[in-house]
Design an enzyme around this catalytic site. Structure first.
Site, PDB file in Angstrom:
ATOM      1  CD  GLU A   1      55.784  73.131  -6.604  1.00  0.00           C
ATOM      2  OE1 GLU A   1      55.813  73.958  -7.377  1.00  0.00           O
ATOM      3  OE2 GLU A   1      55.231  73.486  -5.806  1.00  0.00           O
TER       4      GLU A   1
ATOM      5  CB  CYS B   1      64.951  77.984  -3.034  1.00  0.00           C
ATOM      6  SG  CYS B   1      63.640  77.389  -3.140  1.00  0.00           S
TER       7      CYS B   1
ATOM      8  CB  CYS C   1      68.559  78.641  -1.113  1.00  0.00           C
ATOM      9  SG  CYS C   1      69.447  77.497  -1.895  1.00  0.00           S
TER      10      CYS C   1
ATOM     11  CB  CYS D   1      65.431  71.617  -0.755  1.00  0.00           C
ATOM     12  SG  CYS D   1      66.847  71.742  -0.782  1.00  0.00           S
TER      13      CYS D   1
ATOM     14  CB  CYS E   1      61.180  76.699  -7.413  1.00  0.00           C
ATOM     15  SG  CYS E   1      62.695  75.975  -6.187  1.00  0.00           S
TER      16      CYS E   1
ATOM     17  CB  CYS F   1      60.098  71.428 -14.559  1.00  0.00           C
ATOM     18  SG  CYS F   1      60.399  71.360 -12.855  1.00  0.00           S
TER      19      CYS F   1
HETATM   20  N1  SAH Z   1      68.315  72.352  -5.468  1.00  0.00           N
HETATM   21  C1  SAH Z   1      68.221  72.421  -6.896  1.00  0.00           C
HETATM   22  C2  SAH Z   1      67.349  71.983  -8.145  1.00  0.00           C
HETATM   23  C3  SAH Z   1      65.930  72.309  -7.619  1.00  0.00           C
HETATM   24  S1  SAH Z   1      65.917  74.075  -7.400  1.00  0.00           S
HETATM   25  C4  SAH Z   1      69.206  73.745  -7.239  1.00  0.00           C
HETATM   26  O1  SAH Z   1      69.145  74.610  -5.887  1.00  0.00           O
HETATM   27  O2  SAH Z   1      69.811  73.684  -8.798  1.00  0.00           O
HETATM   28  C5  SAH Z   1      65.772  74.548  -9.558  1.00  0.00           C
HETATM   29  C6  SAH Z   1      66.384  76.326  -9.706  1.00  0.00           C
HETATM   30  O3  SAH Z   1      65.564  76.925  -9.051  1.00  0.00           O
HETATM   31  C7  SAH Z   1      67.241  76.413  -9.383  1.00  0.00           C
HETATM   32  O4  SAH Z   1      68.375  77.327 -10.153  1.00  0.00           O
HETATM   33  C8  SAH Z   1      67.075  77.124  -7.963  1.00  0.00           C
HETATM   34  O5  SAH Z   1      68.261  78.073  -7.834  1.00  0.00           O
HETATM   35  C9  SAH Z   1      65.913  78.262  -8.534  1.00  0.00           C
HETATM   36  N2  SAH Z   1      65.490  79.180  -7.808  1.00  0.00           N
HETATM   37  C10 SAH Z   1      64.983  78.412  -6.369  1.00  0.00           C
HETATM   38  N3  SAH Z   1      63.792  79.442  -5.819  1.00  0.00           N
HETATM   39  C11 SAH Z   1      63.751  80.154  -7.053  1.00  0.00           C
HETATM   40  C12 SAH Z   1      62.886  81.456  -7.173  1.00  0.00           C
HETATM   41  N4  SAH Z   1      62.044  82.101  -5.950  1.00  0.00           N
HETATM   42  N5  SAH Z   1      63.273  82.474  -8.447  1.00  0.00           N
HETATM   43  C13 SAH Z   1      63.509  81.981  -9.022  1.00  0.00           C
HETATM   44  N6  SAH Z   1      64.207  80.619  -8.903  1.00  0.00           N
HETATM   45  C14 SAH Z   1      64.678  80.120  -8.036  1.00  0.00           C
HETATM   46 FE1  SF4 Z   2      66.901  73.629  -1.960  1.00  0.00          FE
HETATM   47 FE2  SF4 Z   2      65.547  75.492  -2.885  1.00  0.00          FE
HETATM   48 FE3  SF4 Z   2      67.936  75.515  -2.376  1.00  0.00          FE
HETATM   49 FE4  SF4 Z   2      67.063  74.243  -4.558  1.00  0.00          FE
HETATM   50  S1  SF4 Z   2      67.231  76.567  -4.707  1.00  0.00           S
HETATM   51  S2  SF4 Z   2      69.052  73.449  -3.305  1.00  0.00           S
HETATM   52  S3  SF4 Z   2      65.372  73.417  -3.999  1.00  0.00           S
HETATM   53  S4  SF4 Z   2      66.221  75.265  -1.034  1.00  0.00           S
END
Ligand code: SAH
Ligand code: SF4
Length: 376
Positions: free
Chosen positions: A93, A120, A117, A113, A337, A106
């Site tokens: 996306e 996410c 996490c 990934c 995200c 973005c």
């Molecule tokens: N992998 C990288 C970039 C992609 S994620 C990273 O983790 O920084 C981009 C941002 O979205 C990150 O700050 C991540 O922590 C945040 N993010 C992921 N899932 C989310 C969620 N459910 N609610 C809010 N922010 C989220």
């Molecule tokens: Fe990967 Fe999502 Fe963690 Fe960013 S926040 S590193 S996209 S799993």
């Protein structure tokens, strides 16, 4: 790595390779094609400066990487979210955000990934494959073209879509160079967001390009961060903060920390105090971007209610830390995200408002665009 095949697509090919493709054609054709792809942002079929037969050949030999599966516009018309299919079938996306004073895209750096996490949606889905340089550049081209149709100019790119950019370094660096040189976007308008891959931060520190760095922190002690962001077990906070300090000293630039606020998990007074202490330990000020957690299918805990998000911000300010609550957008179009790709089956373009949380206004983690913007 996945077994999905990747092939070279339109924006994987550099100027020399375009020249080779046009062997036998007059030399000025390379310029015409280059301008067509990088200035006009056109499809080969639309490049009427080129003879028709050549256009047809280029269409076949320079295929686009991205096929639009869904294009959704939010209620206010200021956010456009794309779900694209890549060669091989995986989906990514891209989100275009139109602010009154700037336009930001973005982009995704990987399909899925591997960082795991739990909060996410992309992490919940797991890793499929790396994006090629051309697949990253083409997202920017598509967004830029859309912005132009809306009489706006795209100037900022944030690597905050799907994937961990510093786990696909070679292609991400090459894409940044192409976006800068070939598409003409200033390095200071480009922001890489990382979960905290220390070797990548070190290489970014040594790299002459002045791109912005955002670190997704979310927790300021190792036991909580180990749980939220599993890669913390490999690169714990002292290593991460060491790399951030070196970055700040070498670059003299502002660093942003991302903090997704989760109800009862990382929004307590102790979290604010620990975060403030980490920020104070750095040689230059860091800016904290607070994002209320966006709900995802695989994570039961809710985002912090908005009132308490503001209290957390105020507490950080009291403790001497600059913090901003991000005005996120796009709940109504699942513009968060990993959400659209994860939310199968995908519905066609929908302008209907969806409200499944009372607390979260909207959801694009658009943090760090200010970094990109302010330092321009
Ligand atoms: N992998 C990288 C970039 C992609 S994620 C990273 O983790 O920084 C981009 C941002 O979205 C990150 O700050 C991540 O922590 C945040 N993010 C992921 N899932 C989310 C969620 N459910 N609610 C809010 N922010 C989220
Ligand atoms: Fe990967 Fe999502 Fe963690 Fe960013 S926040 S590193 S996209 S799993």
């Amino acid at each position: 790595m996945s077994s999905e095949t990747t092939r070279r697509t339109r924006y994987d090919v550099d100027r020399n390779e375009l020249g080779e493709l046009l062997t036998g054609e007059p030399r000025f054709r390379v310029d015409q094609l280059w301008k067509g792809l990088y200035e006009q942002l056109g499809e080969p079929a639309e490049l009427t400066t080129l003879p028709k037969s050549l256009r047809a050949r280029l269409d076949a030999e320079l295929p686009a990487a991205l096929t639009t599966v869904v294009e959704r516009v939010n209620d206010d018309g200021d956010t456009v979210k794309y779900l694209f299919e890549l060669p091989g079938g995986s989906r990514i996306e891209t989100v275009l955000m139109l602010y009154p004073d700037r336009v930001t895209v973005c982009v995704s750096s990987q399909a899925g990934c591997a960082m795991g996490c739990g909060f996410c949606a992309t992490g919940q889905a797991g890793f499929t494959r790396q994006l090629t340089t051309g697949e990253i550049v083409e997202q920017v081209v598509r967004a830029s073209r859309k912005a132009r149709e809306l009489n706006r100019r795209l100037a900022n790119v944030v690597f905050m879509g799907m994937g961990e950019p510093l786990a696909n370094e070679a292609n991400v660096w090459a894409a940044i160079e192409r976006i800068n040189t070939d598409l003409g976007l200033g390095a200071r308008h480009l922001t890489v967001s990382t979960v905290g891959l220390v070797p990548g931060i070190k290489r970014l520190t040594e790299w002459p390009m002045q791109v912005n760095l955002a670190v997704s922190l979310h927790a300021a002690n190792d036991s909580l961060r180990d749980e939220m962001v599993p890669i913390n077990r490999r690169y714990p906070l002292d290593m991460l903060m060491g790399a951030c300090a070196d970055y700040l000293i070498a670059k003299g630039r502002r660093l942003s920390f991302e903090w997704a606020l989760i109800d009862g998990v990382n929004d307590r007074d102790s979290d604010a105090r620990e975060l403030a202490a980490l920020c104070r330990s750095l040689p230059l000020a860091a800016h904290v971007n607070l994002i209320p957690l966006n709900p995802t299918p695989g994570y039961p805990t809710r985002g912090t209610p908005l009132g308490r998000v503001h209290q957390f911000r105020d507490r950080l300010e009291e403790l001497g830390v600059n913090a901003t609550v991000r005005r996120n957008r796009g709940t109504d179009i699942d513009a968060a995200c990993g959400q659209l790709a994860a939310g199968q089956p995908v519905q066609p373009v929908s302008l209907g408002r969806r409200r499944d949380t009372a607390d979260v206004d909207d959801n694009i983690p658009d943090a760090a665009h200010d970094t990109a913007h302010d330092t321009a």
